[in-house]
Write a protein that holds these residues in place. Structure first.
Motif, PDB file in Angstrom:
ATOM      1  N   ALA A   4       0.824  -1.210   0.000  1.00 48.08           N
ATOM      2  CA  ALA A   4       0.000   0.000   0.000  1.00 48.08           C
ATOM      3  C   ALA A   4       0.863   1.267   0.000  1.00 48.08           C
ATOM      4  N   LEU A   5       1.932   1.266   0.819  1.00 50.63           N
ATOM      5  CA  LEU A   5       2.808   2.437   0.850  1.00 50.63           C
ATOM      6  C   LEU A   5       3.579   2.602  -0.447  1.00 50.63           C
ATOM      7  N   LYS A   6       3.914   1.506  -1.095  1.00 48.86           N
ATOM      8  CA  LYS A   6       4.591   1.591  -2.389  1.00 48.86           C
ATOM      9  C   LYS A   6       3.709   2.285  -3.416  1.00 48.86           C
ATOM     10  N   LYS A   7       2.428   1.928  -3.412  1.00 49.78           N
ATOM     11  CA  LYS A   7       1.488   2.551  -4.350  1.00 49.78           C
ATOM     12  C   LYS A   7       1.343   4.039  -4.062  1.00 49.78           C
ATOM     13  N   ASP A  41      -7.071  -4.483  14.544  1.00 50.96           N
ATOM     14  CA  ASP A  41      -6.368  -5.085  13.420  1.00 50.96           C
ATOM     15  C   ASP A  41      -5.848  -3.999  12.483  1.00 50.96           C
ATOM     16  N   PHE A  42      -4.540  -3.828  12.444  1.00 54.25           N
ATOM     17  CA  PHE A  42      -3.921  -2.798  11.608  1.00 54.25           C
ATOM     18  C   PHE A  42      -4.132  -3.083  10.130  1.00 54.25           C
ATOM     19  N   THR A  43      -4.260  -4.368   9.772  1.00 54.96           N
ATOM     20  CA  THR A  43      -4.362  -4.729   8.356  1.00 54.96           C
ATOM     21  C   THR A  43      -5.661  -4.232   7.724  1.00 54.96           C
ATOM     22  N   PHE A  44      -6.720  -4.054   8.521  1.00 50.22           N
ATOM     23  CA  PHE A  44      -7.983  -3.580   7.945  1.00 50.22           C
ATOM     24  C   PHE A  44      -7.801  -2.176   7.372  1.00 50.22           C
ATOM     25  N   LYS A  51      -7.941   0.370  -1.277  1.00 48.58           N
ATOM     26  CA  LYS A  51      -9.132   0.674  -2.081  1.00 48.58           C
ATOM     27  C   LYS A  51      -9.121   2.114  -2.579  1.00 48.58           C
ATOM     28  N   LEU A  52      -8.464   2.989  -1.813  1.00 44.60           N
ATOM     29  CA  LEU A  52      -8.532   4.421  -2.120  1.00 44.60           C
ATOM     30  C   LEU A  52      -7.329   4.965  -2.877  1.00 44.60           C
ATOM     31  N   VAL A  53      -6.317   4.145  -3.079  1.00 39.22           N
ATOM     32  CA  VAL A  53      -5.088   4.633  -3.724  1.00 39.22           C
ATOM     33  C   VAL A  53      -5.376   5.250  -5.083  1.00 39.22           C
ATOM     34  N   GLU A  54      -6.307   4.658  -5.839  1.00 39.64           N
ATOM     35  CA  GLU A  54      -6.612   5.165  -7.181  1.00 39.64           C
ATOM     36  C   GLU A  54      -7.174   6.585  -7.144  1.00 39.64           C
ATOM     37  N   ILE A  65      -7.105   7.121   8.384  1.00 38.16           N
ATOM     38  CA  ILE A  65      -7.474   5.709   8.207  1.00 38.16           C
ATOM     39  C   ILE A  65      -6.608   4.825   9.105  1.00 38.16           C
ATOM     40  N   MET A  66      -5.318   5.109   9.139  1.00 36.81           N
ATOM     41  CA  MET A  66      -4.407   4.310   9.966  1.00 36.81           C
ATOM     42  C   MET A  66      -4.756   4.393  11.457  1.00 36.81           C
TER      43      MET A  66
END
Length: 214
Positions: A4-7, A41-44, A51-54, A65-66
């Protein structure tokens, strides 16, 4: 660095005002606190971000969000968020918490109208809050998997009646279609499977036709 951070890094490089280092610090902060509390749960949150990167969200949206579960579960107080992450992040979190308190009654038109009204008021103040909420709802539906229980059914009905129309109103058709598809899966599994089978069959026939033409 997680996917996710890469994106995010890919698009943030082109945005002059995006402080990726600030985001990375917030990521480390959140990850450490989730591990310490062992109740959230951090993964959620990472799934919601994916979902929102785009939509190329800004830092405050991603940080909120985090931190959301930590904030709702009161491991983070307003003053801590304000001090460490700023007023905008705090405001997003406060509005998300307000949305979480909305109560939807399936057969009560007044209840549905009230939820919609509050959602639209929130949207008018900060559309980022509503977009986060829609993405989180999509992740929630995905996590149900093949569950067939009252909770999944309730969430599916609420999604179809409240959140699908809001996604359509916002013009976020990718989220709208995904929400609608998953909600329909729980509300009418027989018709869902039948339609899916027809679509899959049509897709197979189309591939055969294309291969024949080539």
């Amino acid at each position: 660095m997680i996917e996710a951070l890469k994106k995010i890094k890919d698009y943030s490089d082109s945005l002059k005002l995006f402080d990726f280092e600030r985001l990375s610090r917030a990521f480390d902060f959140a990850k450490n606190h989730y591990e310490e509390t062992e109740v959230a749960d951090f993964t959620f949150g990472l799934k919601v971000i994916d979902k929102l990167v785009e939509f190329r969200p800004d830092e405050d949206t991603l940080i909120a969000i985090m931190l959301y579960d930590l904030y709702v579960l009161e491991f983070l107080k307003d003053e801590n968020v304000q001090r460490d992450f700023g007023h905008d992040v705090l405001e997003i979190l406060q509005n998300l918490k307000k949305l979480s308190s909305l109560h939807y009654a399936e057969y009560n038109k007044t209840s549905q109208a009230e939820v919609l009204r509050k959602m639209f008021l929130t949207m008018a103040k900060d559309i980022r809050v509503v977009i986060i909420w829609l993405a989180a709802r999509l992740c929630q539906l995905e996590e149900f998997g093949e569950r067939d229980d009252p909770v999944a059914m309730r969430v599916a009905k609420e999604t179809m009646h409240i959140y699908v129309p809001i996604a359509a109103r916002l013009g976020i058709y990718r989220l709208k279609i995904q929400l609608e598809d998953l909600a329909f899966k729980y509300l009418d599994r027989t018709d869902y499977d039948s339609i899916k089978e027809q679509i899959d069959s049509f897709s197979d026939q189309r591939r055969v036709a294309i291969d024949f033409m080539v």
